[in-house]
Design a protein around this motif. Sequence first.
Motif, PDB file in Angstrom:
ATOM      1  N   LYS A  38      -8.081   8.491  -5.985  1.00  0.00           N
ATOM      2  CA  LYS A  38      -7.308   7.260  -6.184  1.00  0.00           C
ATOM      3  C   LYS A  38      -6.489   6.929  -4.940  1.00  0.00           C
ATOM      4  O   LYS A  38      -6.469   5.773  -4.478  1.00  0.00           O
ATOM      5  CB  LYS A  38      -6.388   7.436  -7.397  1.00  0.00           C
ATOM      6  CG  LYS A  38      -5.705   6.152  -7.834  1.00  0.00           C
ATOM      7  CD  LYS A  38      -4.888   6.368  -9.095  1.00  0.00           C
ATOM      8  CE  LYS A  38      -4.197   5.093  -9.531  1.00  0.00           C
ATOM      9  NZ  LYS A  38      -3.359   5.313 -10.732  1.00  0.00           N
ATOM     10  N   ALA A  39      -5.829   7.970  -4.370  1.00  0.00           N
ATOM     11  CA  ALA A  39      -5.021   7.761  -3.156  1.00  0.00           C
ATOM     12  C   ALA A  39      -5.906   7.368  -1.981  1.00  0.00           C
ATOM     13  O   ALA A  39      -5.577   6.450  -1.218  1.00  0.00           O
ATOM     14  CB  ALA A  39      -4.242   9.037  -2.834  1.00  0.00           C
ATOM     15  N   ASN A  40      -7.048   8.043  -1.850  1.00  0.00           N
ATOM     16  CA  ASN A  40      -7.929   7.768  -0.715  1.00  0.00           C
ATOM     17  C   ASN A  40      -8.659   6.428  -0.846  1.00  0.00           C
ATOM     18  O   ASN A  40      -8.997   5.820   0.176  1.00  0.00           O
ATOM     19  CB  ASN A  40      -8.935   8.912  -0.546  1.00  0.00           C
ATOM     20  CG  ASN A  40      -8.282  10.154   0.039  1.00  0.00           C
ATOM     21  OD1 ASN A  40      -7.567  10.069   1.018  1.00  0.00           O
ATOM     22  ND2 ASN A  40      -8.501  11.301  -0.577  1.00  0.00           N
ATOM     23  N   LYS A  41      -8.890   5.981  -2.084  1.00  0.00           N
ATOM     24  CA  LYS A  41      -9.482   4.646  -2.280  1.00  0.00           C
ATOM     25  C   LYS A  41      -8.542   3.561  -1.759  1.00  0.00           C
ATOM     26  O   LYS A  41      -8.961   2.606  -1.112  1.00  0.00           O
ATOM     27  CB  LYS A  41      -9.761   4.414  -3.779  1.00  0.00           C
ATOM     28  CG  LYS A  41     -11.103   4.946  -4.252  1.00  0.00           C
ATOM     29  CD  LYS A  41     -11.303   4.608  -5.721  1.00  0.00           C
ATOM     30  CE  LYS A  41     -12.668   5.105  -6.211  1.00  0.00           C
ATOM     31  NZ  LYS A  41     -12.839   4.856  -7.664  1.00  0.00           N
ATOM     32  N   ILE A  42      -7.263   3.751  -2.065  1.00  0.00           N
ATOM     33  CA  ILE A  42      -6.269   2.780  -1.592  1.00  0.00           C
ATOM     34  C   ILE A  42      -6.201   2.797  -0.069  1.00  0.00           C
ATOM     35  O   ILE A  42      -6.166   1.755   0.592  1.00  0.00           O
ATOM     36  CB  ILE A  42      -4.883   3.090  -2.209  1.00  0.00           C
ATOM     37  CG1 ILE A  42      -4.933   2.920  -3.726  1.00  0.00           C
ATOM     38  CG2 ILE A  42      -3.807   2.195  -1.599  1.00  0.00           C
ATOM     39  CD1 ILE A  42      -3.730   3.477  -4.465  1.00  0.00           C
ATOM     40  N   MET A  43      -6.199   4.043   0.493  1.00  0.00           N
ATOM     41  CA  MET A  43      -6.166   4.171   1.951  1.00  0.00           C
ATOM     42  C   MET A  43      -7.432   3.599   2.586  1.00  0.00           C
ATOM     43  O   MET A  43      -7.394   2.974   3.648  1.00  0.00           O
ATOM     44  CB  MET A  43      -6.019   5.638   2.341  1.00  0.00           C
ATOM     45  CG  MET A  43      -4.686   6.254   1.956  1.00  0.00           C
ATOM     46  SD  MET A  43      -3.291   5.469   2.768  1.00  0.00           S
ATOM     47  CE  MET A  43      -3.586   5.919   4.459  1.00  0.00           C
ATOM     48  N   THR A  88       2.425   2.095  -3.331  1.00  0.00           N
ATOM     49  CA  THR A  88       1.434   2.543  -4.314  1.00  0.00           C
ATOM     50  C   THR A  88       0.966   3.967  -4.046  1.00  0.00           C
ATOM     51  O   THR A  88       0.802   4.770  -4.969  1.00  0.00           O
ATOM     52  CB  THR A  88       0.209   1.593  -4.295  1.00  0.00           C
ATOM     53  OG1 THR A  88       0.665   0.252  -4.408  1.00  0.00           O
ATOM     54  CG2 THR A  88      -0.740   1.915  -5.428  1.00  0.00           C
ATOM     55  N   VAL A  89       0.752   4.277  -2.761  1.00  0.00           N
ATOM     56  CA  VAL A  89       0.086   5.539  -2.423  1.00  0.00           C
ATOM     57  C   VAL A  89       1.044   6.716  -2.271  1.00  0.00           C
ATOM     58  O   VAL A  89       0.655   7.866  -2.472  1.00  0.00           O
ATOM     59  CB  VAL A  89      -0.766   5.343  -1.136  1.00  0.00           C
ATOM     60  CG1 VAL A  89       0.064   5.495   0.135  1.00  0.00           C
ATOM     61  CG2 VAL A  89      -1.948   6.291  -1.122  1.00  0.00           C
ATOM     62  N   VAL A 101       0.838  -1.203   0.000  1.00  0.00           N
ATOM     63  CA  VAL A 101       0.000   0.000   0.000  1.00  0.00           C
ATOM     64  C   VAL A 101       0.871   1.250   0.000  1.00  0.00           C
ATOM     65  O   VAL A 101       0.628   2.206  -0.750  1.00  0.00           O
ATOM     66  CB  VAL A 101      -0.949   0.010   1.224  1.00  0.00           C
ATOM     67  CG1 VAL A 101      -1.624   1.367   1.372  1.00  0.00           C
ATOM     68  CG2 VAL A 101      -1.999  -1.079   1.083  1.00  0.00           C
ATOM     69  N   ALA A 140      -9.255   1.175   1.356  1.00  0.00           N
ATOM     70  CA  ALA A 140      -9.224  -0.283   1.241  1.00  0.00           C
ATOM     71  C   ALA A 140      -8.265  -0.895   2.257  1.00  0.00           C
ATOM     72  O   ALA A 140      -8.420  -2.066   2.640  1.00  0.00           O
ATOM     73  CB  ALA A 140      -8.803  -0.675  -0.177  1.00  0.00           C
ATOM     74  N   MET A 141      -7.301  -0.101   2.696  1.00  0.00           N
ATOM     75  CA  MET A 141      -6.286  -0.632   3.613  1.00  0.00           C
ATOM     76  C   MET A 141      -6.885  -1.033   4.958  1.00  0.00           C
ATOM     77  O   MET A 141      -6.579  -2.093   5.507  1.00  0.00           O
ATOM     78  CB  MET A 141      -5.180   0.411   3.814  1.00  0.00           C
ATOM     79  CG  MET A 141      -4.024  -0.089   4.674  1.00  0.00           C
ATOM     80  SD  MET A 141      -2.672   1.084   4.779  1.00  0.00           S
ATOM     81  CE  MET A 141      -3.293   2.185   6.044  1.00  0.00           C
TER      82      MET A 141
END
Length: 575
Positions: free
Chosen positions: A231-236, A176-177, A173, A238-239
């Motif tokens: 996009k960044a907050n979606k990854i965060m 990616t972020v 993560v 999902a974390m």
Amino acid sequence: MIKLFTYLKSFITSIIAVLILVFIQSIADLYLPTLMADIVNNGIVSGDIGYIWSVGGVMLLVAGGGAVSAIISSFLSSKVAMGFGRNLRSKVFSRVESYSLNEFDKIGTSSLITRTTNDITQVQTVLVMMLRMMISAPMMGIGGMIMAISMNRRLTTILAVALPLLIVFIGIVGRTVIPLFKAIQKKLDKLNLVSRENLTGIRVIRAFNRIDNEKKRFDETNLDLTNTAIKANKIMAAMLPVIMLIMNLTSVAIIWFGSIRIDLGDLQIGDMMAFLQYAMQIMMALLMLSMMFVLIPRAEASAFRINEVLDMKPEINDPEDIRSKGVKKGYLEFKDVTFSYPGAEKPALRNISFSAKPGEVTAIIGGTGSGKSTLINLIPRFYDVDKGAVLIDGVDVREMTQESLRVKIGFVPQQALLFTGSILDNIKFGKEDATEEEIKHAAEVAQASEFIVNMEEGFHSEIAQGGTNVSGGQKQRLSIARALIKKPEIYVFDDSFSALDFKTDAKLRGSLKKEIVDATVIIVAQRVSTVMEADRIIVLDQGEIADIGKHKELLKTCKIYREIVASQLTEEELA
């Protein structure tokens, strides 16, 4: 970012207090599961109410001490971070104030605003987290592991599987972020630039019916930033569910295998409950560290941008050895001056030489792009020359302090700029301790008294942001009054009469002539009527001096000057 933390020296006592309090809180949090295990094993199982009350009282004291430590440490860490942000903003602002115009051109105004606000806020936020977590997370992780092993070694096998899974996931993560967070800062710069251009240029946008185009331009920039942030907050986003899944599966595994150990008599119920809490503490410590690792690179990008501002050395600096000569005050001389803007293919000015004496009016005239404004920007040393020298009172301006140089000059820029505040404040900008009589006199000479007295509150009338509630001519007259009240040795008027009607222009020049009789006056103008009475007229053409002389002389000797005059005056006026 570590470099910025040198500005924390003044908060060292509070930082030490925060670290001690966080340490106490961590010890309390680590001790509570052990006390709980003790209550379950020795109190609840055996039904000893007195033991439950005595150990429960200790638990309340430990929990209370931890809570008090957490509250005080949170307060102090927030106070330290806010103070750090305040000092850093002040430092950045002071550094920007020392920049020459070249540094402003390199970084850009919109980027400087972002760095002073958003970037410092990013570093400030991470500082709070670091103060709260840099001791707490490692202590909870390491301490929790030690305590968990002391409860039951075999159950730690579950953690040996769960923790590497958690670390690998957090690492993926992070990789990616982190680049996305860095990109967000640059796109925020671009959004600020578009917003600033739209707000400052609203009159032009409306005049040319470009509102829809500018909306489209803003929407494109805004959407670009939004998409990257999403996009960044979606990854965060999902974390957290994945981490919670790993933590919950770990809890199920501990309860499952722990119950087997309890059946075999190898583990007590209280110890299993304490082990479960220690496992959660270890994983929460990892989660805190992961948040740090995600936010630190974003703050690192911001810190780099802040350091770029702080480390950028102004090209124009005060000399160590200040020179002075006993020459008549206000004597100005250009000696073979050549100047180029950074990155320009050819010089903006070439081989400029002339002198201007106190009591004389030197006018500069020429076509658009001939270098008039560039020339006068060299007098207050907004830029440094490439070759030659600009001398005031026989001293190269590069050998004078900027303050001592600029105190000699009353500068009226081409674009009249007024500040928010009253008319009185704007005129006093030239001289803070000016008396009411001096202010009124400066306004009278600048032909500003007439419109000031007609305003509702006179000299105390408020000027809107950017001076939008006064006309262009009124702005120019107030700018001239601001320069006059300073009573400098050299007056520089950069096309400062362009918005005035011919009658006001003539009256203003007449009153100025009496007021600045002992000063050196430099006037840049487009109107021939403004310069024709000057003691000396310098005709510029493509960055070079075409000719120097008085009005009548230049009519005979200078073709360029004749063309300028012919374009503005009739044959009768010329005669």
